[in-house]
Design an enzyme around this catalytic site. Structure first.
Site, short mmCIF file in Angstrom:
data_model
loop_
_atom_site.label_atom_id
_atom_site.label_comp_id
_atom_site.label_asym_id
_atom_site.label_seq_id
_atom_site.Cartn_x
_atom_site.Cartn_y
_atom_site.Cartn_z
N SER A 148 0.82 -1.15 -0.02
CA SER A 148 -0.09 0.01 -0.07
C SER A 148 1.00 1.24 -0.02
CB SER A 148 -0.86 0.03 1.29
OG SER A 148 -1.61 1.20 1.65
N TYR A 161 -2.19 -1.44 10.54
CA TYR A 161 -2.10 -1.50 9.08
C TYR A 161 -0.67 -0.96 8.65
CZ TYR A 161 -3.77 -1.47 4.45
OH TYR A 161 -4.02 -1.60 2.98
#
Length: 266
Positions: A148, A161
Site C-alpha cells: 500500500s 495496518y
C-alpha cells in the site's frame, strides 16, 4: 552476453501463465478477486484463498470460460500452518489479504493489532516459506505482495495496518535477495485508496477519528494527498500484478511498484 532465456521477442504475448499454478489470498473480493481473474485469464490454475465461502463460489462462477481455472480454498489465514501448506507447489504467490481498523493508538484494541499483524505479515511469511521450495526447485517463481502507499507513508489512526505494510515491504525485499539466485522475484505493489469494500468500510471510522462528517472523508482524508482525485480500480492493481509476473519483468525484484496517484510525490 546472451539475453535472459525467458525474455520474449517483439511479437510475444504479454502474459502466458499456461501450466502455472498461482495462489491469491483475499480472493473473494476487491483486489484479490481482480488478481485471481486476471491470472486465470492468462491461463493460470488459480488457488483462490479466502474465508468467505460464498464470495469464492461467486468468483469461481465468474471465472468460467477463462483460459485458466479458479479453485476455491476456504481458509482463515490466522491458521498459519494451513497457510504454509496451501502454498506448496505454487509458481506465483500473490499476498493480498488484509483488514483494517481506524482508531487512535491509545484506543487501539491489542487483540485486533495482533490479528492484523498475523494476517498481513506473519501469514505472508508462512505462505512464502511454503511456496519457495517448489519455486527454487524449478528455478522460477513470482512473489507479489499487495502492499500500500501505507507501506511507504504513515497515516494517523492506522497503527496496525501501517506497521504490517511496512513489515511486508521488508519481508518482500529479503525474499528478493534470497530468491534472485534461484530465478524467483519478489516485489510489492503499492496502491493508494482502491475502490473495495475494505475502503468503503473505513468511511465511518475515518469520520469519527477525524471529527468530520462521513461525506467529507473521501475528499478531505483519503484523497487529500493524491494528485489524481479518484479511487484506483481493483483491475488496475491486477494489471500491475500481471506485469510483475510477465517475462518482461524478470529483472524487476526487491522493489515497490507505486500506484498512488502522485501521493508520494509530495
Amino acid at each position: 552476453m546472451t539475453p535472459p532465456r525467458d525474455l520474449p521477442g517483439p511479437s510475444a504475448p504479454t502474459l502466458d501463465l499456461g501450466g502455472r499454478t498461482a495462489l491469491v489470498t483475499g480472493a473473494a473480493g476487491g483486489i484479490g478477486r481482480a488478481c485471481a481473474l486476471r491470472l486465470a485469464a492468462a491461463g493460470a490454475k488459480v488457488r483462490a484463498v479466502d474465508r468467505d465461502d460464498s464470495g469464492l463460489t461467486a468468483l469461481a462462477d465468474q471465472s468460467a470460460g477463462l483460459a485458466g481455472t479458479v479453485e476455491p480454498h476456504v481458509l482463515d489465514l490466522t491458521d498459519l500452518d494451513a497457510a504454509e501448506q496451501v502454498a506448496a507447489g505454487t509458481d506465483v504467490l500473490v499476498n493480498n489479504a488484509g483488514l483494517q481498523l481506524v482508531r487512535p493508538l491509545e484506543e487501539f484494541p491489542p487483540d485486533v493489532f495482533h490479528t492484523v499483524l498475523t494476517v498481513m505479515l506473519e501469514a505472508p511469511f508462512r505462505l512464502i516459506r511454503g511456496a519457495l521450495p517448489h519455486m527454487y526447485g524449478q528455478g522460477w517463481g513470482r512473489i507479489v505482495n499487495i502492499s500500500s502507499v501505507h507501506g511507504l507513508r504513515a497515516s494517523p489512526y492506522k497503527s496496525a495496518y501501517v506497521a504490517a505494510k511496512h513489515g511486508l515491504e521488508g519481508l518482500s525485499k529479503t525474499a528478493a535477495l534470497e530468491g534472485a539466485p534461484h530465478g524467483v522475484t519478489s516485489n510489492c505493489v503499492n496502491p493508494g485508496y482502491v475502490r473495495t469494500p475494505l475502503v468503503e468500510r473505513q468511511l465511518a471510522d475515518q469520520a469519527r477519528a477525524h471529527g468530520i462528517p462521513q461525506e467529507r472523508v473521501l475528499a478531505e482524508v483519503m484523497l487529500q494527498d493524491s494528485a489524481v482525485k479518484r479511487l484506483i480500480e481493483p483491475e488496475e492493481v491486477a494489471e500491475a500484478v500481471a506485469y510483475l509476473c510477465a517475462p518482461q519483468a524478470s529483472f524487476v525484484t526487491g522493489t515497490s511498484l507505486v500506484l498512488d496517484g502522485g501521493w508520494t510525490a509530495h
